[in-house]
Write a protein that holds these residues in place. Structure first.
Motif, PDB file in Angstrom:
ATOM      1  N   LYS A 114     -13.155   2.612   1.209  1.00 55.66           N
ATOM      2  CA  LYS A 114     -11.843   2.010   2.044  1.00 55.66           C
ATOM      3  C   LYS A 114     -12.181   0.583   1.642  1.00 55.66           C
ATOM      4  O   LYS A 114     -10.906   0.060   1.280  1.00 55.66           O
ATOM      5  N   GLU A 115     -13.220  -0.078   1.496  1.00 56.24           N
ATOM      6  CA  GLU A 115     -13.215  -1.385   0.911  1.00 56.24           C
ATOM      7  C   GLU A 115     -12.557  -1.564  -0.419  1.00 56.24           C
ATOM      8  O   GLU A 115     -11.838  -2.399  -0.913  1.00 56.24           O
ATOM      9  N   LYS A 159      -8.782  -1.165  -0.669  1.00 54.58           N
ATOM     10  CA  LYS A 159      -8.269  -2.400  -0.236  1.00 54.58           C
ATOM     11  C   LYS A 159      -8.084  -3.427  -1.149  1.00 54.58           C
ATOM     12  O   LYS A 159      -7.047  -4.066  -1.651  1.00 54.58           O
ATOM     13  N   ASN A 186      -5.801  -2.335  -3.946  1.00 49.24           N
ATOM     14  CA  ASN A 186      -4.415  -2.477  -3.562  1.00 49.24           C
ATOM     15  C   ASN A 186      -3.959  -3.879  -3.821  1.00 49.24           C
ATOM     16  O   ASN A 186      -2.936  -4.046  -3.984  1.00 49.24           O
ATOM     17  N   LYS A 187      -4.902  -4.679  -3.814  1.00 48.93           N
ATOM     18  CA  LYS A 187      -4.649  -6.288  -4.001  1.00 48.93           C
ATOM     19  C   LYS A 187      -4.966  -6.867  -5.314  1.00 48.93           C
ATOM     20  O   LYS A 187      -4.262  -8.042  -5.455  1.00 48.93           O
ATOM     21  N   PRO A 240       0.705  -1.194   0.039  1.00 47.84           N
ATOM     22  CA  PRO A 240      -0.139   0.015   0.068  1.00 47.84           C
ATOM     23  C   PRO A 240       0.902   1.122  -0.104  1.00 47.84           C
ATOM     24  O   PRO A 240       0.286   2.320  -0.378  1.00 47.84           O
TER      25      PRO A 240
END
Length: 652
Positions: free
Chosen positions: A344-345, A348, A351-352, A99
């Motif tokens: 926010k979800e 994440k 980012n993955k 991140p």
């Protein structure tokens, strides 16, 4: 001059006070200090509603002390130097760094793009020609040109599916992928699907599976997400016709019963009794959330039936899939949440996701400018093109002929030389098969530079981001703690069979069976069925199998049989009843009828070790840990600074 001196003196005092505040120590274990900020960060992470009264802080400090004592012992025993554990920690450290190694502006754009795509579902068909990631250039070109030819046939009017199933098509690969949204396909596939118009055929494009072309056949607004439960009667495609018909009759009988006054309790009981899906039957048939924005997908016919249910608690008519027959019950439905709720979800997930590589490339460009990236002379890289030979493809190539180890690039205070690039090439030789030496050097050099630039930034993360440093330390402690606990407590309790038996013998009165009955229980759908069962039990030749077959000849739902040793007081339909040895007359309980055959009355007795081995092992582990902790407390000095601990909440 006086004012200047006072100002300088005041600034110095302020700096010193800040340094002292940063270095306040809350505890020491074996000489290693734990600062206030480190302790507070862990305390807040493990307490959603933190309390700062003495009792709460003392309670947590006791747990934290035990944790740190075990970590101290693990370090003293050298667990942090074990190659396997070092490799595991390095893997976690790389994940934690991700991140921090992306471009924030590009990342925000990708998050916004993902949300916009979640609003629309795309249906596409595709043709895939499989290729390995390291496929030869000629194989790659052949696949690309083959798809170009198939694409032309479709554009000229041939049916997409017929082309896909033809000899030159996928030769049996799946075609229609159904509807999907963001995050449900590889990003490169998703990108092509969302940028291709309905009715159009894309140009060939590459994913890790090979080359594809796709045709977008439909678009629709997102249907939201749904949480469902199902009751399944297994009937796979290879079942015989008789088995298929039996399964269909059974699901229709169950559906008729469910339609008549459906309640949560009735649904739960029916699923537990009849569903053939072992992964969901113990959870009232509950399935993972699926729909827009989730990673879970169901077969199209199942999804369509689920989303057609209009109200929570309602059920679908039986549907058939390749797995069998299903009755679906809607538990809840939700429309796509707002962007702010999902931000926010989505962050994440981006980012993955494969999307992160795109943001990372932008980030690398900025890092090069920030840290003064410079490349050496081109001839230093050309040397590899000129000197690679066939031994490279079997991992035996060396740079022995290299006379001077020149610098290929520098970033910050680090220099990367030709010998460093040699090491990289030797580790990645399998990716070069089928490629020219020029292509190998160009592609691997680009990847190596990116890796080096990111590694330089990664080396600075701990000093730039305290939360990252704390997370890495947390993973370090967790990994070695797990290993030392496995060796000293968990695995020891499992492997030490002699010690386990000895412990059980001293504690066996803790593990007692209450009074029980060894019984066969006939659960009947009606009073008539219970009377027939009771009558049939008079003849010894009528065992449970014979009775079950006779009674269920008319309906699969008439009778169920259970055989076990039962604790009466724990089972509602047995609790408080008096049974004789042998058959007992039927009785009614909550709309069901029970006929109980008692084989033997079992008095209270200790449970055998094999019956409760798991519980005994758990208690033995606690026993071992208790005595191990006594040793650690004596071995490692612990000092807690109460004045710091009890003032944790004063500035928060």
């Amino acid at each position: 001059m006086l004012n200047k001196t006072i100002l300088l003196f005041s600034t110095l005092l302020l700096l010193l006070s800040n340094i002292n505040a940063q270095e306040e120590v809350v505890m020491e274990i074996n000489g290693q200090k734990v600062t206030k900020s480190e302790f507070l960060q862990i305390y807040l992470k493990n307490n959603d509603a933190p309390k700062y009264d003495k009792a709460s802080l003392d309670e947590y400090m006791e747990l934290f002390t035990k944790f740190k004592l075990k970590v101290a012992e693990a370090e003293a025993l050298g667990y942090d130097t074990v190659p396997k554990l070092k490799k595991e920690l390095e893997g976690y450290r790389k994940q934690l760094a991700l991140p921090y190694l992306i471009d924030s502006i590009e990342n925000k754009a990708m998050v916004a793009q993902a949300y916009n795509r979640l609003k629309t579902e795309v249906r596409a068909s595709h043709i895939l020609i499989r290729l390995k990631p390291n496929a030869k250039v000629e194989d790659t070109a052949k696949a690309y040109n083959r798809l170009l030819g198939l694409r032309k046939r479709i554009i000229d009017g041939e049916d997409f599916e017929i082309v896909a199933r033809s000899k030159n098509g996928t030769e049996g690969n799946a075609v229609d992928l159904g509807f999907f949204t963001a995050f449900q396909m590889l990003y490169s596939f998703e990108e092509m699907a969302y940028t291709t118009d309905v009715g159009s055929v894309s140009m060939p494009f590459r994913t890790k599976f090979g080359y594809h072309i796709l045709s977008v056949t439909d678009r629709r607004p997102a249907r939201g997400t749904t949480k469902c439960a199902h009751l399944m009667i297994s009937s796979p495609s290879e079942s015989s016709e008789e088995e298929q018909k039996s399964a269909e009759r059974k699901i229709n009988e169950i559906y008729a019963l469910l339609q008549d006054s459906l309640t949560d309790k009735k649904w739960k009981n029916m699923v537990a009794k009849y569903s053939d899906d072992p992964s969901s039957s113990r959870k009232s048939g509950e399935l993972p959330l699926f729909g827009s924005g989730t990673s879970q997908r169901m077969v199209p016919i199942f999804e369509d039936a689920a989303f057609s249910i209009q109200t929570d608690g309602a059920i679908s008519k039986p549907i058939k899939t390749d797995y069998g027959y299903h009755i679906i019950r809607r538990l809840e439905w939700n429309d796509l949440r707002s962007f702010n709720d999902m931000k926010k979800e989505l962050q994440k997930r981006v980012n993955k996701d494969e999307r992160s590589k795109k943001t990372q490339d932008v980030f690398v460009t900025k890092l090069k400018a920030k840290y003064g990236f410079e490349e050496g002379e081109k001839q230093y890289l050309d040397w590899f093109v000129e000197n690679l030979d066939s031994s490279f493809f079997i991992g035996n190539w060396t740079d022995d002929s290299l006379k001077i180890d020149n610098v290929l690039f520098t970033i910050g205070d680090r220099s990367y030389r030709q010998t460093d690039f040699t090491d990289h090439l030797r580790r990645t030789f399998r990716n070069g098969r089928g490629k020219s030496f020029q292509d190998i050097v160009d592609s691997q050099y680009k990847a190596w530079v990116k890796k080096g630039v990111l590694a330089y930034e990664e080396s600075k993360l701990a000093s730039k981001y305290p939360e990252y440093k704390a997370l890495v330390q947390e993973y370090h402690d967790g990994i070695i703690l797990y290993e030392v606990m496995s060796d000293k407590v968990w695995n020891k309790a499992v492997k030490d069979t002699t010690g386990l038996k000895a412990y059980y013998e001293t504690q066996k009165t803790k593990y007692m069976w209450p009074d029980r009955i060894d019984a066969t229980i006939f659960i009947c759908a009606s009073v008539d069925v219970s009377q027939r069962v009771y009558k049939m039990l008079k003849k010894k030749k009528n065992n449970s199998k014979v009775i079950l077959e006779a009674i269920n000849k008319e309906s699969e739902l008439n009778l169920d049989v259970k055989m076990n040793k039962y604790i009466q007081k724990s089972i509602p339909y047995l609790k408080g009843r008096s049974f004789n040895t042998g058959r007992n007359e039927g009785y009614e309980f909550e709309d069901k009828y029970y006929v109980v055959v008692v084989n033997e009355a079992l008095p209270s007795m200790p449970k055998e070790l094999k019956e409760i081995k798991g519980a005994v092992i758990s208690d033995y582990q606690n026993h071992l840990e208790k005595y191990w902790m006594k040793e650690l407390v004596e071995k490692y000095p612990v000092r807690i600074y109460d004045n710091v601990l009890y003032n944790l909440g004063t500035n928060e």
